[in-house]
Design a protein around this motif. Sequence first.
Motif, mmCIF file in Angstrom:
data_model
loop_
_atom_site.group_PDB
_atom_site.id
_atom_site.type_symbol
_atom_site.label_atom_id
_atom_site.label_comp_id
_atom_site.label_asym_id
_atom_site.label_seq_id
_atom_site.Cartn_x
_atom_site.Cartn_y
_atom_site.Cartn_z
ATOM 1 N N LYS A 52 0.836 -1.212 0.000
ATOM 2 C CA LYS A 52 0.000 0.000 0.000
ATOM 3 C C LYS A 52 0.868 1.259 0.000
ATOM 4 O O LYS A 52 0.514 2.263 -0.607
ATOM 5 N N VAL A 53 2.002 1.191 0.670
ATOM 6 C CA VAL A 53 2.908 2.344 0.663
ATOM 7 C C VAL A 53 3.558 2.483 -0.718
ATOM 8 O O VAL A 53 3.700 3.588 -1.243
ATOM 9 N N PHE A 54 3.905 1.365 -1.333
ATOM 10 C CA PHE A 54 4.605 1.384 -2.626
ATOM 11 C C PHE A 54 3.650 1.603 -3.816
ATOM 12 O O PHE A 54 4.101 1.818 -4.923
ATOM 13 N N TYR A 97 -2.047 7.295 -8.075
ATOM 14 C CA TYR A 97 -2.237 6.664 -6.761
ATOM 15 C C TYR A 97 -1.785 7.613 -5.652
ATOM 16 O O TYR A 97 -0.822 8.357 -5.806
ATOM 17 N N THR A 98 -2.518 7.583 -4.554
ATOM 18 C CA THR A 98 -2.088 8.294 -3.347
ATOM 19 C C THR A 98 -1.941 7.260 -2.243
ATOM 20 O O THR A 98 -2.880 6.510 -1.973
ATOM 21 N N ASN A 99 -0.774 7.184 -1.623
ATOM 22 C CA ASN A 99 -0.550 6.123 -0.630
ATOM 23 C C ASN A 99 -1.029 6.556 0.761
ATOM 24 O O ASN A 99 -1.457 7.707 0.944
ATOM 25 N N ASN A 131 7.710 8.075 -2.101
ATOM 26 C CA ASN A 131 6.631 7.453 -1.329
ATOM 27 C C ASN A 131 6.701 7.665 0.183
ATOM 28 O O ASN A 131 5.730 7.417 0.875
ATOM 29 N N ILE A 132 7.862 8.053 0.706
ATOM 30 C CA ILE A 132 7.978 8.221 2.158
ATOM 31 C C ILE A 132 8.585 9.583 2.536
ATOM 32 O O ILE A 132 8.050 10.302 3.383
ATOM 33 N N LEU A 133 9.682 9.938 1.891
ATOM 34 C CA LEU A 133 10.436 11.120 2.340
ATOM 35 C C LEU A 133 9.693 12.451 2.225
ATOM 36 O O LEU A 133 9.916 13.333 3.065
#
Lengths: 220, 592
Positions: B156-158, B223-225, B256-258
């Motif tokens: 889901k994060v990726f 997509y939005t995580n 996706n995270i930073l």
Amino acid sequence: MALAGTAAFWTADEFADWRQAIAAEAAQTYTPRYFTPDEWRFLEAATEQLFPEDETGPGAKALGVVGFIDRQMDTSYGHGGLWFMSGPFQSGPANLGYQLPYAPREIYRIGIAGADQYCRDHYGHAFADLDHPTQIEALTAFEKLPIQFGETLAAGIFFEQLRTNTMEGAFSDPIHGGNRHLGGWVMLGFPGARADFMDWVDQYGPAYPLGSVSISGETA
Amino acid sequence: MTTKNADAIVVGAGWAGSILAKELTEAGLKVVMLERGPDRATAVEGAYPDSIDELRGAIRHRLFQDLSRTTVTIRNKIGQTALPYRQLSAFLPGEGVGGAGLHWSGVHFRAAPDDLALRSNVIARYGQKFIPEGMNLQDYGVTYDELEPFFDKAEKVFGTSGEAYKINGKVVGNGNVFAPSRSDDFPLPPLKDVYTANLFRKAASDAGYHPYSLPAANASRQYTNPYGAQMGPCNFCGYCSGYDCYMYSKASPNVNILPVLRKDPNFTLITRAHVMRVDLDSTKTRATGVTYLDLDSNKEVTITADLVVLGAFQFHNVHLMLLSGIGKPYDAQKNEGVVGRNFVYQTITTSRAWLPENQFTNQFIGTGGGGVAIDDFNSMNFDHGPHGFVGGSPVWVNQAGVKPIAASTIGGGKDAPRWGAGYKKALVNTYRHAMAIDAHGSNMAYRDVFLDLDPTWKNTYGQPLLRMTFDWQDNDIRMNRYVVSQIEPIMKALGATKYELGMLEPGKPFDTRLYQTTHLGGGAVMGDDPNTSAINRYLQSWDVPNVFVIGSNAFPQGMGYNPTGMVAALAYWSAHHIRTTYLKSPGPLVRV
């Protein structure tokens, strides 16, 4: 402004300046920066044998491959900046990789002198002055035979360096000074910087219809 | 010497480091993340069209490790002198924010359940004697069911695209029939097949195999995580592996995270910070922080912290453990110690089919994680009994976009000239009409394949280089050759005018000059027994319990699948147990 292939090019985040510089440069006759006239003659002859003009498409000379290699000698890569160059330097089996203290520009300096000397010893002339079958024979010897150029440079290492950079010069984006007029890409059928195939992913079988384009916007 | 303080230090700004930093800041900790390379953002390194320059990107290593400062030495066997890996070729670790997670392809697998307890499964099915002498076959100490929620979270994060087969035990679609049940569907539908993948899908099916769409962290749609990070739809430009995706379609820590983490006041990112060692107290059982070299000032800086997470690339984690004295170094002669033990790779060979000249394979079209695979010969999905080897390979068409310089290296096939007359003709024919089929297989661990510190060569900071002792072994060569031989019926069903099967050759040593894969693993593996693992099932050091070591270093053997999905799941698994148990009562999470 001569930017193509220089250190400034590789670190530039803004590409607009060098795009213009390359366009301006392309209109002029290229003046070698690193290679001597004798080295240049060797490279023009040798790269054309590695990548000859034929019915399939243009050769190394038409694609500006030697100019490309000359520019590369002035980059961090040419100076060995991409390789681990700390000693000690010790030889070993070929499958453990390159182990010489030479950066690419030194491989060329030693290698071309060695290759020309080999040709004078075996055929009576420098490489560039040999007929084509003899040039092919000499290159095949460099590729396959255990020949040494000077103390430590195996002919095979020099040959692979030259072959690798020749292919790079034929097939990299023209912004690096080779692949002139996108001749390498047109021959291969590579569309270059289009990089958007959303509408072509599932069209199965036919050739992609649009022509090659450079990062600079140059089209074939 | 400067001294700073944090609650937790994370070494490395790739997937493992970024996931841990996100989780630990969510837990309220003040986190410092150290990255030796430069800061990187898709708006810079991914900016079109400058990002899609093959020479500057994949060929001149724009996003890869700077070997001029530090590398490894490599030898094939004990007794040989290992020599420095001076030119990047066989494997390509990353450097800079995002790490190898910025230049990866995007293939995003869950681990096969059988692979997580491979030793137990092999013994249960074939008996103890089936394991060859010298093979260190081990279980992970964690099961698929335990990891499932974390595989799900990572997907889901990726923003992973794929097709499920089973959800909560019910068959729901045409996904991989060998894949385990899932708690939820993929967040995005599978990517479209490129032509060659579609041909492979039909031919593999005709040959009686079970083709499925590769799970890909390349977004098939916008997509939005769950963090609110956004991805754009992949346009199959072909610049995934080796590049920063200009479409924001390929998952990366940077995309996706930073973007979320950078805004967190509890998070500090320090780049151009080369970690020299983890500092231990006098008992050597507690880390006090880390010391890094500031590459701009050339001064050492020490940060103190209660918790240290090593999230660097696989072998850098092992190197840091050896340099810091965390865990007992492996001694191959005595077969004792754990740090450096079970160093593994993968067996990867490419086969090629040539199609008639009216069929254009347009190999420049592609996406790094997309394609079609079969798992009929992966993991324990087939009977190993008659073959007498352990392990397996998925087989796939993963057309990731073949660029011209790479194509010139591939050339025109085994019998075609490498240069001169005939070279170009064969090259052009191959580029336009051929397709590649890979066997991307496992590699088992062996007593005499390991990592330790080199006695001779040092990096530019004066520290001994890590030494790899690695060669292909009989078990894995035979596995590769068997699986590749099973590609032949597919070749026939494809209508190929010609095909070549690529296999490992017995007696041919590992060649550091040829690119194979960056999927290195092991060296500080997880497990239930401190005598055969460096970290416990929660990826916590057995010896220094306030150090966690996250990455493919934890894999006891090299699996057939790409490692990133497993690394991400292990990162979330470890983080979950740090948050729910460790932080409340710091100490060993497993007592022996």
